[in-house]
Scaffold this motif. Structure first.
Motif, PDB file in Angstrom:
ATOM      1  N   UNK A  90       0.808  -1.227   0.000  1.00 30.09           N
ATOM      2  CA  UNK A  90       0.000   0.000   0.000  1.00 30.09           C
ATOM      3  C   UNK A  90       0.837   1.272   0.000  1.00 30.09           C
ATOM      4  N   UNK A  91       2.083   1.194   0.474  1.00 34.21           N
ATOM      5  CA  UNK A  91       2.916   2.403   0.549  1.00 34.21           C
ATOM      6  C   UNK A  91       4.202   2.298  -0.264  1.00 34.21           C
ATOM      7  N   UNK A  92       4.365   1.227  -1.030  1.00 32.44           N
ATOM      8  CA  UNK A  92       5.665   0.989  -1.666  1.00 32.44           C
ATOM      9  C   UNK A  92       6.036   2.066  -2.672  1.00 32.44           C
ATOM     10  N   UNK A  93       5.080   2.581  -3.413  1.00 34.32           N
ATOM     11  CA  UNK A  93       5.415   3.608  -4.405  1.00 34.32           C
ATOM     12  C   UNK A  93       5.904   4.888  -3.734  1.00 34.32           C
ATOM     13  N   UNK A  94       5.235   5.284  -2.658  1.00 27.44           N
ATOM     14  CA  UNK A  94       5.659   6.485  -1.935  1.00 27.44           C
ATOM     15  C   UNK A  94       6.977   6.234  -1.208  1.00 27.44           C
ATOM     16  N   UNK A  95       7.113   5.047  -0.649  1.00 26.86           N
ATOM     17  CA  UNK A  95       8.349   4.657   0.028  1.00 26.86           C
ATOM     18  C   UNK A  95       9.545   4.748  -0.924  1.00 26.86           C
ATOM     19  N   UNK A  96       9.362   4.300  -2.146  1.00 27.65           N
ATOM     20  CA  UNK A  96      10.446   4.309  -3.119  1.00 27.65           C
ATOM     21  C   UNK A  96      10.958   5.721  -3.401  1.00 27.65           C
TER      22      UNK A  96
END
Length: 206
Positions: A90-96
């Motif tokens: 759920x947060x991987x794109x923002x985390x990246x």
């Protein structure tokens, strides 16, 4: 079977073999706060694991770039505090986005849609959108050195002071977490990641 003497290999080759074979690796999403400027830093790290349940310790190895200590290591060592989040789909794109190299006075979170939430046991805030976060204090710090004595990494041992678990992933009746509900992501080699995949059960011998 290919056989290599480790002493004959370059650091780049070691990196390729180690990150390509020790897979999948969970990704720690870490927030820290500069003791001087109060800027909140956020970054992902895949050299991450459990050390002990008594006391509750986790480890994060933060590699140095050309001998320079990264903001996360510097802040955690300086303040003695950090918040570790489990990286999920759920947060991987923002985390990246937080993996970008920025000056110390600029927060990576300013380039994401992620928001901060106050912590209960430490002064460093956590990420609101994370389903699992662990507020931690620094238990120990080890400098990792190469054969020439140069520091190449900072190994942080962090003691968990408190957990925050979303009701979607934690069963308060059994005390267990639901791996499928967590939807953890893990690091492979290069730019590749993986999702949880198929689960199976294997009972230990008595």
């Amino acid at each position: 079977m290919f056989t290599f003497n480790a002493n004959d290999l370059s650091a780049k080759t070691h990196y390729k073999i180690l990150t390509g074979s020790i897979i999948p690796r969970p990704v720690a999403f870490v927030t820290t706060k500069s003791p001087e400027s109060e800027v909140v830093n956020a970054a992902p790290f895949s050299y991450f694991s459990i050390v002990s349940a008594n006391p509750p310790l986790i480890s994060i190895s933060i590699q140095r770039a050309a001998g320079k200590q990264k903001d996360t290591a510097r802040h955690a060592i300086g303040s003695g505090e950090l918040v570790v989040h489990i990286s999920t789909e759920s947060i991987v794109d923002e985390l990246n986005k937080t993996a970008a190299v920025l000056p110390p006075e600029e927060s990576e979170l300013d380039h994401t849609s992620l928001t901060l939430t106050p912590s209960t046991y430490v002064s460093v805030p956590g990420i609101t959108e994370a389903s699992i976060r662990m507020e931690c204090t620094l238990y120990d710090h080890l400098e990792i050195r190469d054969d020439d004595g140069a520091i190449t990494a900072d190994l942080l041992l962090a003691k968990v002071a408190g957990y925050h678990l979303s009701p979607e992933v934690y069963d308060e009746n059994t005390g267990y977490l639901d791996a499928k509900a967590i939807q953890p992501i893990s690091r492979l080699a290069g730019n590749d990641y993986s999702k949880l995949g198929e689960l199976f059960t294997l009972k230990r011998p008595e």
